[in-house]
Write a protein that holds these residues in place. Structure first.
Motif, PDB file in Angstrom:
ATOM      1  N   ARG A  93      40.469   4.764  -9.294  1.00  0.00           N
ATOM      2  CA  ARG A  93      40.872   5.247 -10.615  1.00  0.00           C
ATOM      3  C   ARG A  93      40.442   6.691 -10.860  1.00  0.00           C
ATOM      4  NH1 ARG A  93      41.352  -0.070 -13.417  1.00  0.00           N
ATOM      5  NH2 ARG A  93      39.474  -0.633 -12.306  1.00  0.00           N
ATOM      6  N   GLY A  94      39.248   7.027 -10.417  1.00  0.00           N
ATOM      7  CA  GLY A  94      38.765   8.380 -10.649  1.00  0.00           C
ATOM      8  C   GLY A  94      39.698   9.407 -10.032  1.00  0.00           C
ATOM      9  N   PHE A  95      39.985   9.179  -8.775  1.00  0.00           N
ATOM     10  CA  PHE A  95      40.871  10.084  -8.056  1.00  0.00           C
ATOM     11  C   PHE A  95      42.217  10.187  -8.750  1.00  0.00           C
ATOM     12  CE2 PHE A  95      43.241  11.884  -4.666  1.00  0.00           C
ATOM     13  CZ  PHE A  95      44.434  11.184  -4.619  1.00  0.00           C
ATOM     14  N   THR A  96      42.782   9.023  -9.036  1.00  0.00           N
ATOM     15  CA  THR A  96      44.112   9.017  -9.645  1.00  0.00           C
ATOM     16  C   THR A  96      44.113   9.759 -10.972  1.00  0.00           C
ATOM     17  OG1 THR A  96      44.343   6.827  -8.699  1.00  0.00           O
ATOM     18  CG2 THR A  96      46.035   7.513 -10.250  1.00  0.00           C
ATOM     19  N   LEU A  97      43.084   9.505 -11.766  1.00  0.00           N
ATOM     20  CA  LEU A  97      43.029  10.123 -13.088  1.00  0.00           C
ATOM     21  C   LEU A  97      42.999  11.636 -12.974  1.00  0.00           C
ATOM     22  CD1 LEU A  97      42.867   8.930 -15.921  1.00  0.00           C
ATOM     23  CD2 LEU A  97      40.448   9.509 -15.921  1.00  0.00           C
ATOM     24  N   VAL A  98      42.088  12.120 -12.111  1.00  0.00           N
ATOM     25  CA  VAL A  98      41.966  13.571 -11.978  1.00  0.00           C
ATOM     26  C   VAL A  98      43.268  14.175 -11.452  1.00  0.00           C
ATOM     27  CG1 VAL A  98      40.746  15.413 -10.798  1.00  0.00           C
ATOM     28  CG2 VAL A  98      39.491  13.451 -11.612  1.00  0.00           C
ATOM     29  N   ALA A  99      43.833  13.528 -10.439  1.00  0.00           N
ATOM     30  CA  ALA A  99      45.072  14.072  -9.869  1.00  0.00           C
ATOM     31  C   ALA A  99      46.191  14.095 -10.899  1.00  0.00           C
ATOM     32  CB  ALA A  99      45.484  13.249  -8.647  1.00  0.00           C
ATOM     33  N   VAL A 100      46.340  12.996 -11.625  1.00  0.00           N
ATOM     34  CA  VAL A 100      47.435  12.920 -12.603  1.00  0.00           C
ATOM     35  C   VAL A 100      47.227  13.946 -13.712  1.00  0.00           C
ATOM     36  CG1 VAL A 100      48.403  11.474 -14.423  1.00  0.00           C
ATOM     37  CG2 VAL A 100      48.094  10.542 -12.150  1.00  0.00           C
ATOM     38  N   GLY A 413      52.146  11.870 -12.425  1.00  0.00           N
ATOM     39  CA  GLY A 413      51.732  13.159 -12.975  1.00  0.00           C
ATOM     40  C   GLY A 413      52.878  13.826 -13.701  1.00  0.00           C
ATOM     41  N   GLY A 414      54.062  13.737 -13.110  1.00  0.00           N
ATOM     42  CA  GLY A 414      55.225  14.363 -13.710  1.00  0.00           C
ATOM     43  C   GLY A 414      55.575  13.760 -15.054  1.00  0.00           C
ATOM     44  N   ILE A 415      55.548  12.450 -15.134  1.00  0.00           N
ATOM     45  CA  ILE A 415      55.893  11.783 -16.402  1.00  0.00           C
ATOM     46  C   ILE A 415      54.874  12.131 -17.473  1.00  0.00           C
ATOM     47  CG2 ILE A 415      56.136   9.552 -17.533  1.00  0.00           C
ATOM     48  CD1 ILE A 415      57.295   8.491 -14.927  1.00  0.00           C
TER      49      ILE A 415
END
Lengths: 884, 109
Positions: A93-100, A413-415
Motif C-alpha cells: 500500500r505504501g508504494f502504491t499510495l506514493v506512486a499514485v 494515477g491517471g484517474i
C-alpha cells in the motif's frame, strides 16, 4: 522472437481453426499409437483403447492446458494479470499510495496549468480572422512610456483614417464608466464610447435590435446605447421591450437600440456602448496632444505584414509633414501596430510561460520518482521473477504481467489525476481571478490531459519492465541463491542518476522562486511617493448633463471635500482626477518655460492631474518646496501649478522652480501659462515597477474635472468610514453613485497581484518538486541501507560508533544530492536568464537566491537521508549479520 | 519405487534431451523418458502436450507432420539451435543443483 516466427504465428492466429484441429489430430494419433502398442502386448482391442486413454490422462483437460500455452489467449491471461496486479498493488500500500499520488499531482497540476495557458495564449480570440485585428498606437520616445507607446488623439485618428490604405476599417474606442439610473438606484456601469464600425469589425451581431449607424457618430445624433447581454438580464429582466425605450445615462436620456450577444464584452468588460462622436473641439489641432483614445483596426485581406508596415511608415511620414507645428519629429514619432491577441494577454505571457516550464519540470520529477519507485520494487521482485523463470515462465509472459501491473498503476494515477486537475484549475482561477484575462474561456484542455496521461503511463511501463528485463538476463539463477537478491548494479546506478536529476531540477525551481521572491521584495521596497496606509479612496463621476457648467463642478467638489474633512475620524481629505497606480491616462504635452534646457527638449509628455486642497496631505505625498494648494487658489486667482521633483530636476536642475511657468499643450497652444508654487515627491502613477512620467498638478478649482477620486486619510480602518462618506455624497446629490470604494493599500496590493500570483505558483511548484525529490533521496538511501546491512552489522559488531554509521549512510545520500546540486546550479544559471522580464532590480544570477535555494535543498536532503541513517544505527548487529 | 512427480521445468529439459537423439513424435518421447529413467519417471502422457506447445512457443523445438513407421500420421518434433543451447544451459544448471544438494546431504568425508 524472429520476424519469421512472428509472421507465422500471426498467420496461425488468423487461421485459428488449424492449430486446434492440429492438436486434436496429434492427440488422436498418440492414442492410436499407444493402443496399437497395447494390442501388440496382447491386450484386446477394447481394453487397449481404454488403457491408452488411461495412460494418457484427461484428453479434454490436456487439450485445454495445451491451448493455454498458446499465448494468443490474451484475454484470459490479461484477466489473470489484472487480478494479480491488483493484489500486488494492494499489498504494497505504501508504494502504491506514493506512486499514485505522485502521478496524480504531476498529471493534475500539469493539465490545469496547461489548460490556462491554452485558453489564454494559444486559442485565438473569438472573432472572425482575429489575426488581422490589430491595435494602433502612437510612438513617442523619451517620455517614459513602456515601449514608448502612447494612445491616440482625435486628430491623429482622423489622420489614420485619411492616410492609411492597408486597413479595411478603423474604430476609435474610449472606455469609461457611466451612471445609469436603474429603478431609482444610481449604478455605475463600465462601458465604452466606440466608432460604429467596431461591431462589424469584430464580426458581432446584436442579438436584439441593431448596431450603431455611421450617422450616429455625429454630435447630437449620438444619444443611442447598446446594452450587453449581462446588463440586459440583470437590470432589465431580459425584457425585449427595452429596445426603443429611453434610459438615463449620466443624466442624459438615451435610446436603447440593441443588445449584444452573451459573452461579448469588448473592450475591458464593457456592458454598455454608445457611439463615439468627435466634438469640433476634439478635432482642434491644438488638441492633437490629447492622447485619449485606443484604436482598433482590421487589416485588408491578402496583405503581408511587410506591406502593412510600409503603409504605416508612409502614414507616419505624412502625419509628421502635415503637422510641422507639433513636435512629432523630436519625439521620433511613428505609428505602432500590435496584434490584438498580444494586447489582451501580453502582460501575463511571460509569467505563464515560466510557470509552464516549471510545471513541465515538476512532471519530469514526478515521472522520475515513479520510475525510481518501480525500480526499487523491481529489486524486491527479482527473486519472484527468478522463481517464475525457473518454473518455466516464458519471458513474454513475465513482461506481459509486469506491463499490466504498470498500466494498472498508471491508470490509477491517471484517474486520480483526472480528479485533481479540475481542483487545481479551480484553485488557479480563484487565485488569479484579478490577473488572468479571458477567464470565461478557460476550461480543462482534453489534449493536455491526454498528453500528461500518456507520458505518465509510458514512464510507468518503461520502468515497470525493469524486473523482467533483469530476470531475463539472469541465466544462472543467481538470484535464487542469495536470500536477499543481489544489488542489481545497473538499476542502482540508474536510480542514483534519477535522484540526481530530481535534485537538479528542484534546485532550478527553487532558484526561480527565490528570484521572484527577491524581485517581489524589491518592488515592495520601491517608494511609491505616497503613503497608502489608512487611506480610503472612491470615485465619483458628475454627469455632464446635470453639471454642465464648471461652477457647478467646482462647487460640488468644494462642498464635498469640506464636508468630508469635517467628519470625525478624518485626518485629511481631498480629490484628484486620477489616483496613483491608476494606470495610464490623463497625460499630454506640456511646455516648460526654462532657460536651462534647450527648447526642443522642453515639451515633455507629462501626467496631468487636477487636485483639490487637502489631496496631497490625504495621500501622504510629501512637499519638497513651496506650498500645497489651498483656498487661495480659486478660479479668479493666479493660475498655479504644482510639479513633481522629477520635472523640477529635469528642467530646472540648478535653479529654483518656484515662480517659473509652464502650460498645457505644445508651443503653439493657447493654453494659459501657470506658475509653479510647489514641488512634491514623485508618485508612481502607473505601476511600482515602471518608470512613470513627470507629473503636473493643477488646482481643481482652476481645472474642473467632472470625474474625480476622493482620497481620505482616516484614523482607524479606512473601509469602516466608507458608508459615512457615501451618505455625504448621497446627501449632495441623490443620483450619484460612488464606486471603486477601496482602501489605498488594497489598490497597492492589486497592482502587485500578478507578481504575487507568479511567486505563489512558482513557490508551490518548487515546494512540490522538493518534496518529490526528497522522497526520491529517501528511497534510494533506504535501499542502500538495506543492501549494506551486513556491512553495517559487521562494523557495529566490531565496535564502530553509531555516529560513524550515520555518517557513512548520510555521505552516500548527500553525494547524490551534491552532484545534483552542482548540475542544478549550472542549469539554473542558464535557465533563469529566461525569466528576465519578471525580475525587478535583481540579476538572473543573483547569488542570494541561488545560494538560498542550494541551502534549502541541502537541508531537505539532510533530513531525507537522516531518517534511514538513524534506522541503520538502530540495527542489531547480530540480526544484520544473520540476514544473509 | 515411488514415481517421482516431474516438476514443470524439468519436463522441458527431459523432452529437449530426448530430442537430442533425433526427431520424434509425442508418443515416442513419452516412451523414451520412461525407458531411460528405468521406469521411475512415469510421465502421464497427456502432460507432455502442454509442454510441447510451450516449447514450440519458446522456439526450442519445431513440429512437422510426418508418417510413422506404422504408416500412421504423427507430428514429429526436432530440436532447434536455440533449443540446443537451452538444453545445454539447463543441463549444466541441473548438474550444479544436484551437486549442491549432494554436497549437503553427503558432505565429503
Amino acid at each position: 522472437m524472429s520476424f519469421q516466427r512472428l509472421f507465422s504465428k500471426s498467420v496461425a492466429f488468423f487461421l485459428r481453426r488449424k492449430p486446434v484441429d492440429d492438436l486434436n489430430a496429434e492427440i488422436q494419433s498418440h492414442l492410436e499409437m499407444e493402443e496399437r502398442e497395447q494390442q501388440e502386448a496382447g491386450m484386446a482391442p477394447d481394453e487397449a483403447h481404454y488403457a491408452a486413454l488411461r495412460r494418457f490422462g484427461n484428453v479434454a483437460l490436456i487439450e485445454e492446458r495445451s491451448r493455454e500455452m498458446w499465448r494468443w489467449n490474451l484475454i484470459e491471461n490479461l484477466g489473470q494479470d489484472v487480478r494479480y496486479g491488483m493484489r500486488q498493488l494492494l499489498r504494497n500500500r505504501g508504494f502504491t499510495l506514493v506512486a499514485v499520488l505522485t502521478l496524480a499531482l504531476g498529471i493534475g497540476a500539469n493539465t490545469a496549468l496547461f489548460s490556462v495557458l491554452d485558453a489564454v495564449l494559444l486559442r485565438p480570440l473569438p472573432y472572425p480572422e482575429p489575426q488581422r485585428l490589430v491595435k494602433l498606437w502612437t510612438r513617442f520616445t523619451g517620455i517614459g512610456l513602456p515601449n514608448d507607446q502612447n494612445w491616440v488623439s482625435a486628430p491623429e485618428f482622423q489622420d489614420f483614417q485619411q492616410y492609411s490604405q492597408c486597413f479595411s476599417d478603423l474604430a476609435a474606442i474610449s472606455t469609461d464608466a457611466f451612471n445609469i439610473g436603474l429603478m431609482g438606484i444610481p449604478q455605475r456601469v463600465v462601458g465604452a464610447t466606440v466608432s460604429p464600425s467596431l461591431f462589424t469589425m469584430l464580426g458581432v451581431q446584436p442579438r436584439l435590435g441593431r448596431a450603431f449607424l455611421p450617422e450616429e457618430a455625429q454630435p447630437g445624433n449620438d444619444h443611442e446605447v447598446i446594452l450587453s447581454s449581462g446588463l440586459w438580464e440583470r437590470a432589465f429582466g431580459s425584457n425585449p421591450a427595452v429596445i426603443g425605450s429611453t434610459i438615463r445615462v449620466d443624466a442624459v436620456p438615451m435610446t436603447v437600440v440593441g443588445v449584444m450577444p452573451p459573452g461579448f464584452n469588448y473592450p475591458d468588460e464593457s456592458e454598455i456602448w454608445s457611439p463615439l462622436a468627435f466634438k469640433p473641439d476634439d478635432l482642434n489641432p491644438d488638441n492633437r496632444g490629447n492622447h485619449e483614445y485606443e484604436v482598433l483596426a482590421r487589416i485588408r485581406p491578402g496583405l503581408t505584414t511587410a506591406q502593412v508596415h510600409t503603409d504605416l511608415a508612409r502614414v507616419s511620414k505624412a502625419m509628421i509633414e502635415q503637422n510641422r507645428s507639433y513636435p512629432y519629429e523630436s519625439y521620433g514619432f511613428r505609428v505602432l501596430m500590435n496584434p490584438l491577441l498580444d494586447e489582451t494577454v501580453g502582460e501575463v505571457k511571460a509569467s505563464l510561460w515560466v510557470l509552464m516550464g516549471a510545471v513541465a519540470m515538476v512532471l519530469l520529477i514526478a515521472c522520475a520518482n515513479v520510475a525510481n519507485l518501480l525500480l526499487a520494487r523491481a529489486s524486491g521482485r527479482q527473486k519472484d521473477m527468478a522463481v517464475r523463470v525457473a518454473l518455466g515462465a516464458g519471458r513474454s509472459r513475465l513482461v506481459g504481467q509486469l506491463l499490466t501491473e504498470s498500466v494498472l498503476l498508471g491508470l490509477t494515477g491517471g484517474i486520480t489525476g483526472l480528479a485533481v486537475a479540475p481542483l487545481a484549475l479551480h484553485g488557479l482561477l480563484t487565485l488569479g481571478a484579478s490577473v488572468l484575462p479571458r477567464i470565461a474561456q478557460i476550461r480543462i484542455d482534453v489534449w493536455a490531459l491526454a498528453f500528461t496521461l500518456a507520458v505518465s503511463l509510458a514512464t510507468g511501463m518503461l520502468f515497470g519492465l525493469a524486473p523482467a528485463l533483469q530476470a531475463g538476463r539472469d541465466r544462472n539463477h543467481d538470484l535464487l541463491k542469495s536470500a536477499r537478491g543481489s544489488a542489481a548494479k545497473p538499476t542502482y546506478r540508474l536510480r542514483r542518476a534519477l535522484v540526481m536529476g530530481e535534485a537538479a531540477i528542484s534546485l532550478v525551481l527553487l532558484a526561480g522562486a527565490g528570484l521572484l521572491l527577491r524581485s517581489f521584495v524589491q518592488v515592495l521596497r520601491v517608494n511609491p511617493g505616497f503613503r497608502p496606509e489608512g487611506v480610503l479612496t472612491m470615485r465619483v463621476s458628475l454627469p455632464p448633463a446635470k453639471y454642465s457648467k464648471p461652477d457647478q463642478i467646482r462647487n460640488f467638489y468644494r462642498e464635498l471635500v469640506d464636508r468630508v474633512q469635517n467628519l470625525p475620524g478624518v485626518k485629511s481629505a481631498g480629490a484628484v482626477s486620477l489616483l496613483p497606480l491608476g494606470g495610464q491616462g490623463n497625460s499630454g504635452t506640456t511646455t516648460i518655460d526654462t532657460q536651462e534646457v534647450p527648447p526642443e527638449n522642453a515639451t515633455p509628455e507629462s501626467d496631468w492631474r487636477a487636485a483639490t486642497p487637502g489631496y496631497f496631505q490625504a495621500m501622504g505625498i510629501s512637499l519638497i518646496r513651496g506650498r500645497y494648494f489651498d483656498e487661495r487658489d480659486t478660479e479668479s486667482s493666479q493660475p498655479v501649478t504644482i510639479i513633481d521633483e522629477t520635472l523640477a530636476q529635469t528642467f530646472w536642475p540648478h535653479g529654483d522652480p518656484l515662480g517659473k511657468r509652464l502650460h498645457r499643450g505644445g508651443r503653439g497652444s493657447t493654453a494659459p501659462w501657470t506658475t509653479v508654487v510647489g514641488v512634491v515627491s514623485h508618485v508612481h502613477n502607473r505601476t511600482l515597477e515602471a518608470r512613470s512620467r513627470t507629473e503636473v498638478y493643477w488646482p481643481e478649482s482652476q481645472n474642473p474635472y467632472s470625474a474625480m477620486a476622493l482620497a481620505i486619510r482616516v484614523s482607524g480602518n479606512p473601509l469602516a468610514l466608507a458608508p459615512t462618506i457615501q451618505s455625504v455624497v448621497f446627501g449632495l446629490d441623490h443620483d450619484l453613485p460612488v464606486y471603486k470604494v477601496r482602501a489605498m493599500s488594497d489598490v497597492m496590493g492589486e497592482s502587485l497581484a500578478r507578481r504575487r500570483l507568479a511567486l505563489l505558483m512558482l513557490g508551490v511548484f518548487a515546494g512540490l518538486a522538493m518534496l518529490l525529490a526528497s522522497v526520491g533521496i529517501y528511497g534510494v538511501t533506504s535501499y542502500t541501507v538495506s543492501q549494506r546491512l551486513p556491512e553495517i552489522g559487521l562494523r557495529m559488531a566490531l565496535g564502530a560508533p553509531p555516529a560513524e554509521v550515520l555518517g557513512m549512510v548520510m555521505a552516500q545520500g548527500m553525494s547524490m544530492t551534491l552532484y545534483g546540486l552542482g548540475l542544478g546550479l549550472v542549469m539554473a544559471l542558464g535557465l533563469t536568464r529566461l525569466m528576465g522580464s519578471l525580475l525587478f532590480s535583481v540579476r538572473a544570477s543573483d547569488p542570494l537566491a541561488l545560494g538560498g535555494a542550494a541551502l534549502i535543498l541541502v537541508i531537505v536532503a539532510l533530513l531525507a537521508t537522516l531518517i534511514p541513517a538513524r534506522r541503520a544505527t538502530k540495527v542489531d548487529p547480530m540480526v544484520a549479520l544473520r540476514y544473509e | 519405487m515411488n514415481r517421482i512427480e516431474l516438476v514443470y521445468g524439468s519436463l522441458d529439459m527431459l523432452i529437449l534431451r530426448t530430442l537430442l537423439w533425433g526427431p520424434t513424435h509425442g508418443h515416442g518421447i513419452a516412451k523414451s523418458i520412461e525407458r531411460l529413467s528405468e521406469d521411475a519417471l512415469k510421465v502421464e502422457h497427456g502432460s507432455l502436450y502442454p509442454a510441447l506447445q510451450r516449447l514450440q512457443q519458446e522456439g526450442w523445438i519445431v513440429g512437422e507432420w510426418g508418417v510413422s513407421k506404422n504408416k500412421q500420421r504423427a507430428k514429429y518434433y526436432r530440436l532447434t539451435a536455440r533449443g540446443r543451447r537451452q538444453l545445454i544451459a539447463e543441463t549444466s544448471r541441473w548438474e550444479r543443483f544436484v551437486r549442491a544438494i549432494t554436497g549437503v546431504l553427503r558432505p565429503a568425508e
